[in-house]
Design a protein around this motif. Structure first.
Motif, PDB file in Angstrom:
ATOM      1  N   ASN A 103      45.196  51.145 -39.810  1.00  0.00           N
ATOM      2  CA  ASN A 103      45.621  52.528 -40.042  1.00  0.00           C
ATOM      3  C   ASN A 103      45.023  53.481 -39.015  1.00  0.00           C
ATOM      4  O   ASN A 103      45.663  54.435 -38.569  1.00  0.00           O
ATOM      5  CB  ASN A 103      45.234  52.962 -41.447  1.00  0.00           C
ATOM      6  CG  ASN A 103      45.994  52.193 -42.508  1.00  0.00           C
ATOM      7  OD1 ASN A 103      47.096  51.702 -42.248  1.00  0.00           O
ATOM      8  ND2 ASN A 103      45.420  52.078 -43.696  1.00  0.00           N
ATOM      9  N   CYS A 104      43.792  53.212 -38.614  1.00  0.00           N
ATOM     10  CA  CYS A 104      43.139  54.053 -37.603  1.00  0.00           C
ATOM     11  C   CYS A 104      43.861  53.940 -36.259  1.00  0.00           C
ATOM     12  O   CYS A 104      44.076  54.938 -35.558  1.00  0.00           O
ATOM     13  CB  CYS A 104      41.665  53.644 -37.478  1.00  0.00           C
ATOM     14  SG  CYS A 104      40.744  54.651 -36.304  1.00  0.00           S
ATOM     15  N   GLN A 105      44.213  52.704 -35.904  1.00  0.00           N
ATOM     16  CA  GLN A 105      44.938  52.510 -34.646  1.00  0.00           C
ATOM     17  C   GLN A 105      46.310  53.180 -34.697  1.00  0.00           C
ATOM     18  O   GLN A 105      46.767  53.774 -33.706  1.00  0.00           O
ATOM     19  CB  GLN A 105      45.084  50.996 -34.386  1.00  0.00           C
ATOM     20  CG  GLN A 105      45.656  50.639 -33.026  1.00  0.00           C
ATOM     21  CD  GLN A 105      44.674  50.964 -31.913  1.00  0.00           C
ATOM     22  OE1 GLN A 105      43.462  51.027 -32.150  1.00  0.00           O
ATOM     23  NE2 GLN A 105      45.206  51.205 -30.722  1.00  0.00           N
ATOM     24  N   GLN A 106      46.931  53.103 -35.843  1.00  0.00           N
ATOM     25  CA  GLN A 106      48.247  53.738 -35.973  1.00  0.00           C
ATOM     26  C   GLN A 106      48.134  55.252 -35.855  1.00  0.00           C
ATOM     27  O   GLN A 106      48.981  55.915 -35.238  1.00  0.00           O
ATOM     28  CB  GLN A 106      48.852  53.340 -37.319  1.00  0.00           C
ATOM     29  CG  GLN A 106      50.322  53.722 -37.486  1.00  0.00           C
ATOM     30  CD  GLN A 106      50.473  55.092 -38.118  1.00  0.00           C
ATOM     31  OE1 GLN A 106      49.529  55.602 -38.739  1.00  0.00           O
ATOM     32  NE2 GLN A 106      51.647  55.691 -37.929  1.00  0.00           N
ATOM     33  N   ASN A 107      47.070  55.846 -36.381  1.00  0.00           N
ATOM     34  CA  ASN A 107      46.863  57.289 -36.273  1.00  0.00           C
ATOM     35  C   ASN A 107      46.647  57.714 -34.824  1.00  0.00           C
ATOM     36  O   ASN A 107      47.126  58.768 -34.385  1.00  0.00           O
ATOM     37  CB  ASN A 107      45.662  57.719 -37.135  1.00  0.00           C
ATOM     38  CG  ASN A 107      45.957  57.601 -38.621  1.00  0.00           C
ATOM     39  OD1 ASN A 107      47.111  57.654 -39.029  1.00  0.00           O
ATOM     40  ND2 ASN A 107      44.907  57.441 -39.429  1.00  0.00           N
ATOM     41  N   LYS A 108      45.905  56.931 -34.054  1.00  0.00           N
ATOM     42  CA  LYS A 108      45.668  57.246 -32.646  1.00  0.00           C
ATOM     43  C   LYS A 108      46.983  57.238 -31.855  1.00  0.00           C
ATOM     44  O   LYS A 108      47.246  58.134 -31.045  1.00  0.00           O
ATOM     45  CB  LYS A 108      44.691  56.236 -32.046  1.00  0.00           C
ATOM     46  CG  LYS A 108      43.267  56.383 -32.538  1.00  0.00           C
ATOM     47  CD  LYS A 108      42.365  55.347 -31.872  1.00  0.00           C
ATOM     48  CE  LYS A 108      40.924  55.482 -32.377  1.00  0.00           C
ATOM     49  NZ  LYS A 108      40.025  54.469 -31.765  1.00  0.00           N
ATOM     50  N   GLU A 109      47.805  56.224 -32.085  1.00  0.00           N
ATOM     51  CA  GLU A 109      49.077  56.143 -31.365  1.00  0.00           C
ATOM     52  C   GLU A 109      50.008  57.295 -31.749  1.00  0.00           C
ATOM     53  O   GLU A 109      50.713  57.853 -30.909  1.00  0.00           O
ATOM     54  CB  GLU A 109      49.769  54.800 -31.654  1.00  0.00           C
ATOM     55  CG  GLU A 109      49.030  53.597 -31.114  1.00  0.00           C
ATOM     56  CD  GLU A 109      48.959  53.604 -29.602  1.00  0.00           C
ATOM     57  OE1 GLU A 109      49.906  54.138 -28.962  1.00  0.00           O
ATOM     58  OE2 GLU A 109      47.969  53.107 -29.052  1.00  0.00           O
ATOM     59  N   TRP A 110      49.992  57.658 -32.981  1.00  0.00           N
ATOM     60  CA  TRP A 110      50.832  58.772 -33.428  1.00  0.00           C
ATOM     61  C   TRP A 110      50.386  60.099 -32.813  1.00  0.00           C
ATOM     62  O   TRP A 110      51.208  60.901 -32.371  1.00  0.00           O
ATOM     63  CB  TRP A 110      50.799  58.841 -34.948  1.00  0.00           C
ATOM     64  CG  TRP A 110      51.583  59.999 -35.518  1.00  0.00           C
ATOM     65  CD1 TRP A 110      51.080  61.147 -36.047  1.00  0.00           C
ATOM     66  CD2 TRP A 110      52.991  60.107 -35.592  1.00  0.00           C
ATOM     67  NE1 TRP A 110      52.081  61.974 -36.454  1.00  0.00           N
ATOM     68  CE2 TRP A 110      53.294  61.354 -36.183  1.00  0.00           C
ATOM     69  CE3 TRP A 110      54.032  59.274 -35.226  1.00  0.00           C
ATOM     70  CZ2 TRP A 110      54.586  61.786 -36.401  1.00  0.00           C
ATOM     71  CZ3 TRP A 110      55.338  59.696 -35.448  1.00  0.00           C
ATOM     72  CH2 TRP A 110      55.613  60.942 -36.029  1.00  0.00           C
ATOM     73  N   ASP A 111      49.062  60.308 -32.744  1.00  0.00           N
ATOM     74  CA  ASP A 111      48.547  61.525 -32.120  1.00  0.00           C
ATOM     75  C   ASP A 111      48.898  61.573 -30.632  1.00  0.00           C
ATOM     76  O   ASP A 111      49.244  62.636 -30.089  1.00  0.00           O
ATOM     77  CB  ASP A 111      47.018  61.603 -32.299  1.00  0.00           C
ATOM     78  CG  ASP A 111      46.618  61.815 -33.744  1.00  0.00           C
ATOM     79  OD1 ASP A 111      47.485  62.305 -34.512  1.00  0.00           O
ATOM     80  OD2 ASP A 111      45.473  61.493 -34.101  1.00  0.00           O
ATOM     81  N   LYS A 112      48.824  60.422 -29.964  1.00  0.00           N
ATOM     82  CA  LYS A 112      49.163  60.378 -28.547  1.00  0.00           C
ATOM     83  C   LYS A 112      50.645  60.713 -28.333  1.00  0.00           C
ATOM     84  O   LYS A 112      51.017  61.447 -27.402  1.00  0.00           O
ATOM     85  CB  LYS A 112      48.855  58.984 -28.000  1.00  0.00           C
ATOM     86  CG  LYS A 112      48.990  58.870 -26.490  1.00  0.00           C
ATOM     87  CD  LYS A 112      48.816  57.427 -26.028  1.00  0.00           C
ATOM     88  CE  LYS A 112      47.413  56.924 -26.392  1.00  0.00           C
ATOM     89  NZ  LYS A 112      47.203  55.544 -25.855  1.00  0.00           N
ATOM     90  N   PHE A 113      51.497  60.194 -29.174  1.00  0.00           N
ATOM     91  CA  PHE A 113      52.931  60.470 -29.061  1.00  0.00           C
ATOM     92  C   PHE A 113      53.243  61.955 -29.297  1.00  0.00           C
ATOM     93  O   PHE A 113      54.037  62.566 -28.588  1.00  0.00           O
ATOM     94  CB  PHE A 113      53.697  59.601 -30.070  1.00  0.00           C
ATOM     95  CG  PHE A 113      55.139  59.964 -30.211  1.00  0.00           C
ATOM     96  CD1 PHE A 113      56.075  59.583 -29.259  1.00  0.00           C
ATOM     97  CD2 PHE A 113      55.582  60.716 -31.302  1.00  0.00           C
ATOM     98  CE1 PHE A 113      57.402  59.928 -29.391  1.00  0.00           C
ATOM     99  CE2 PHE A 113      56.902  61.068 -31.433  1.00  0.00           C
ATOM    100  CZ  PHE A 113      57.824  60.667 -30.475  1.00  0.00           C
ATOM    101  N   MET A 114      52.604  62.551 -30.300  1.00  0.00           N
ATOM    102  CA  MET A 114      52.850  63.951 -30.606  1.00  0.00           C
ATOM    103  C   MET A 114      52.354  64.865 -29.500  1.00  0.00           C
ATOM    104  O   MET A 114      52.946  65.918 -29.217  1.00  0.00           O
ATOM    105  CB  MET A 114      52.173  64.320 -31.926  1.00  0.00           C
ATOM    106  CG  MET A 114      52.790  63.646 -33.141  1.00  0.00           C
ATOM    107  SD  MET A 114      54.541  64.004 -33.342  1.00  0.00           S
ATOM    108  CE  MET A 114      54.487  65.766 -33.662  1.00  0.00           C
ATOM    109  N   LYS A 115      51.265  64.494 -28.810  1.00  0.00           N
ATOM    110  CA  LYS A 115      50.794  65.290 -27.680  1.00  0.00           C
ATOM    111  C   LYS A 115      51.810  65.278 -26.542  1.00  0.00           C
ATOM    112  O   LYS A 115      52.079  66.301 -25.909  1.00  0.00           O
ATOM    113  CB  LYS A 115      49.452  64.754 -27.190  1.00  0.00           C
ATOM    114  CG  LYS A 115      48.290  65.070 -28.121  1.00  0.00           C
ATOM    115  CD  LYS A 115      46.985  64.520 -27.570  1.00  0.00           C
ATOM    116  CE  LYS A 115      45.821  64.824 -28.508  1.00  0.00           C
ATOM    117  NZ  LYS A 115      44.540  64.270 -27.993  1.00  0.00           N
TER     118      LYS A 115
END
Length: 413
Positions: free
Chosen positions: A27-39
């Motif tokens: 879940n932590c890795q998924q949150n990082k990827e999602w934040d990168k995409f939104m940026k």
């Protein structure tokens, strides 16, 4: 307990890699990827949102209920001295006349052609200043009225209108040239009105001057070509006197853009008179048409734009109309492949007129005995198995087969 709760997120990932990573790590890795995409998404330039402009539809039209009393109201507002009122009236009138019943009533009861003609001429002669697009709207009204027989007669009988129409096309006025050419085509498309137009010799002379103004002009309005062909069907001799034969012949010889289309049709119509046939023999028209057929062996990449022949209908028609003299028939004997070119185009699957012209051309070429023997020996089976697209082509095929078979029977006895 918290690890158990983490399993309820990202069910697919949890199931696929449950033995590799802990649920919390997934879940932590998924949150990082999602934040990168939104940026990255936020970095995209956002265009300011603008409200759609308000429509001017009702501002340009008269306020009326389109019923029995609409036409009298519009005719009254056309005579208004207020520019906005006049503009709204003619715009609404151009839509109101699309109903043929309304157009017929306006022509016969309201004398609409005269009123619009007067307003149009005042604008063209600069007696009135143009505040909107009144001239284009008047041309739209004339275009609608020209589809009606009575309206076309009224327009053709007013010489000042015809002069202005030809002047617009001569000057190549933008947004008016094509619309004016369509009006002229509508006029001459009716036999009765065509007689009125040709009664004034200046009309055909004006058309000839438009075409001869620049012989190298690649394109003309399509409706103008149809207007010319309507006139050539009735008065080819007059057109030849005006120099249109030399003009059309030079365009075909020099392979100008779309020379195989309406240009060839107009040229073919000129060959329906004695003078046209004489000039056709003088310029060796059979060789000219044969060279057009032979251009099929030239690569398309070596031709200029629009030189590639896409439809041989009018080329075969020119050949058919040019085979009425003995000189042309004797000349056709020297081009054996000419018969093959016509025979190949005969198998058209989409153009019934091309089939008809090819069958008639084979019949005309077969007047020469050697050509007839060649057709019997090489094209008899193709003619017999031809799938005709309409009844007229089928009749021409049966007549050609009967004529060829009769020659076989006579030679075998």
């Amino acid at each position: 307990m918290w690890e158990e709760l983490e399993k309820y997120r990202n069910h697919f990932l949890q199931h696929e890699i449950k033995d590799v990573m802990k649920p919390s790590s997934i879940n932590c890795q998924q949150n990082k990827e999602w934040d990168k995409f939104m940026k990255k998404r936020d970095w995209c330039k956002r265009y300011p949102q603008r409200c759609a402009g308000s429509s001017t539809y009702f501002e340009d039209r008269a306020q009326l209920a389109y019923g029995w009393f609409a036409l009298p109201k519009l005719m009254k507002e056309i005579d208004s001295d207020v520019n906005v009122t006049h503009w709204r009236a003619i715009v609404s009138l151009s839509e109101f006349l699309l109903n043929p019943l309304n157009a017929q009533r306006a022509i016969l009861e309201m004398d609409l052609v005269r009123k619009v003609k007067n307003a149009f001429m005042r604008m063209r002669l600069n007696f009135h200043e143009q505040h909107y697009e009144e001239v284009e709207t008047y041309l739209k009204i004339f275009n609608i009225l020209s589809r009606n027989l009575n309206g076309a007669e009224h327009i053709a009988n007013r010489k000042c209108l015809m002069i202005e129409f030809y002047k617009i096309i001569m000057d190549k006025e933008p947004r008016k040239e094509d619309l004016t050419a369509e009006i002229l085509r509508n006029l001459t498309g009716k036999p009765k009105v065509l007689g009125i137009v040709l009664a004034d010799a200046e009309n055909l002379e004006s058309v000839a001057n438009i075409f001869k103004l620049d012989p190298c002009q690649p394109l003309y309005p399509p409706h103008l070509w149809h207007h010319l062909c309507h006139m050539l069907e009735v008065a080819p001799e007059q057109a030849i006197e005006l120099g249109l034969f030399e003009f059309l012949h030079s365009r075909i010889k020099n392979r100008l853009a779309y020379f195989w289309d309406m240009n060839c049709k107009a040229f073919a119509l000129l060959l329906r008179c004695a003078e046209g046939q004489r000039l056709f023999d003088e310029v060796d028209g059979i060789k000219l048409i044969y060279d057009v057929f032979e251009d099929v062996y030239i690569k398309k990449s070596k031709k200029l734009h629009f030189q590639h022949v896409e439809n041989y209908e009018y080329i075969v028609l020119a050949l058919l109309n040019g085979l009425h003299s003995k000189r042309a028939l004797w000349r056709s004997r020297e081009f054996t492949m000419l018969t093959c070119h016509v025979g190949r185009r005969m198998a058209s699957k989409t153009n019934p007129r091309l089939q008809l012209y090819c069958l008639k051309a084979l019949r005309a070429l077969g007047v020469m005995p050697c050509t007839k023997r060649y057709i019997i020996g090489n094209w008899l089976d193709e003619v017999r198995e031809l799938d005709c697209l309409d009844a007229e082509a089928e009749c021409a095929r049966d007549a050609l087969l009967d004529w060829l078979r009769r020659d076989i029977a006579d030679s075998s006895s």
